[in-house]
Design an enzyme around this catalytic site. Structure first.
Site, PDB file in Angstrom:
ATOM      1  N   THR A  11       0.801  -1.224   0.000  1.00  0.00           N
ATOM      2  CA  THR A  11       0.000   0.000   0.000  1.00  0.00           C
ATOM      3  C   THR A  11       0.835   1.277   0.000  1.00  0.00           C
ATOM      4  OG1 THR A  11      -0.120  -0.040   2.433  1.00  0.00           O
ATOM      5  CG2 THR A  11      -1.912  -1.122   1.213  1.00  0.00           C
ATOM      6  N   ASP A 104      10.071  -8.399   2.048  1.00  0.00           N
ATOM      7  CA  ASP A 104      10.076  -7.534   3.226  1.00  0.00           C
ATOM      8  C   ASP A 104      10.365  -8.340   4.488  1.00  0.00           C
ATOM      9  OD1 ASP A 104       7.640  -8.829   2.827  1.00  0.00           O
ATOM     10  OD2 ASP A 104       6.414  -7.144   3.496  1.00  0.00           O
TER      11      ASP A 104
END
Length: 242
Positions: A11, A104
């Site tokens: 996002t 990540d």
């Protein structure tokens, strides 16, 4: 040397500019499902900074990643893209198929893992992810919807319940529907983390936007907050490229 570090998540697009390892600029912006367009809007600014190279972590699909790399080529400097490896800098990946582990999560584990300690690394972002390490072995982990995804899912699937965007900061039994939903979701996620720590006693590391919120309710586990953990991992990754 002046470097650009990019973290392109589900996002948000986050970036750091470092000069001789010191962060001199940092920003995070919603990319509204179009990270390449957002990056294109930033490219002239990046050009003005006389950068030496770029390190990037991206969870986007191959099509978006290809466009992102094309845009970064406009900087005419080396671009290093982090990838998950079965083994890297001594760290062993705990996934059976390394390509299925998010970059990540891998970089956050890479940032912390060392031969003498064990960690429970909790990232409080769009998803709540939990990764466990034992020495230089990544043990795998867990992925759960975060506070807001759970709340939004309940709203969408329950007729007649309207729940405003209020803070998740209490664990007492709710005396109305709004509090019962918020306190219940928060309690569920905290209980999950506590259960994992009971099964795998180790140092708790919290990162991400809601790290402090969770830390306030997990004080018995002496959590350490690492807000720029992915940046630390990305630096470690680039430093170990052979």
């Amino acid at each position: 040397m002046r470097k650009l570090w990019l973290d392109i998540g589900n996002t948000r697009l986050k970036y750091w500019i470092t000069d001789n390892e010191q962060v001199i600029e940092h920003a995070a912006e919603l990319h509204l499902q179009s990270p390449a367009d957002l990056l294109l809007g930033l490219i002239q600014h990046f050009k003005s900074l006389n950068l030496d190279n770029v390190g990037i972590s991206s969870v986007q699909d191959p099509k978006n990643n290809a466009r992102i790399q094309q845009i970064l080529e406009l900087l005419s400097i080396p671009v290093y893209v982090a990838k998950v490896h079965a083994e890297y800098a001594g760290l062993q990946c705990g996934y059976d198929r390394t390509e299925l582990l998010g970059i990540d999560r891998w970089l956050q584990v890479l940032a912390m893992a060392n031969a003498t300690e064990s960690f429970c690394i909790v990232s409080c972002g769009t998803a709540l992810t939990i990764d466990l390490t034992e020495g230089l072995q990544h043990l795998g982990g867990y992925i759960l919807p975060n506070l807001y995804l759970q709340r939004d899912s309940l709203i969408q699937n329950t007729k007649g319940i309207k729940i405003p965007d209020v803070a998740f900061d209490e664990l007492s039994p709710g005396r109305n529907t709004i509090d019962a939903v918020h306190h219940g979701i928060f309690l569920g996620l905290l209980s999950t983390i506590e259960k994992v720590l009971q099964l795998h006693p180790c140092q708790l590391i919290l990162t991400g936007g809601d790290a402090l919120l969770f830390a306030n309710h997990l004080v018995n586990y002496q959590p350490i907050i690492e807000q720029d953990l992915l940046l630390k991992g990305l630096k470690t990754y680039i430093d170990n490229i052979k």
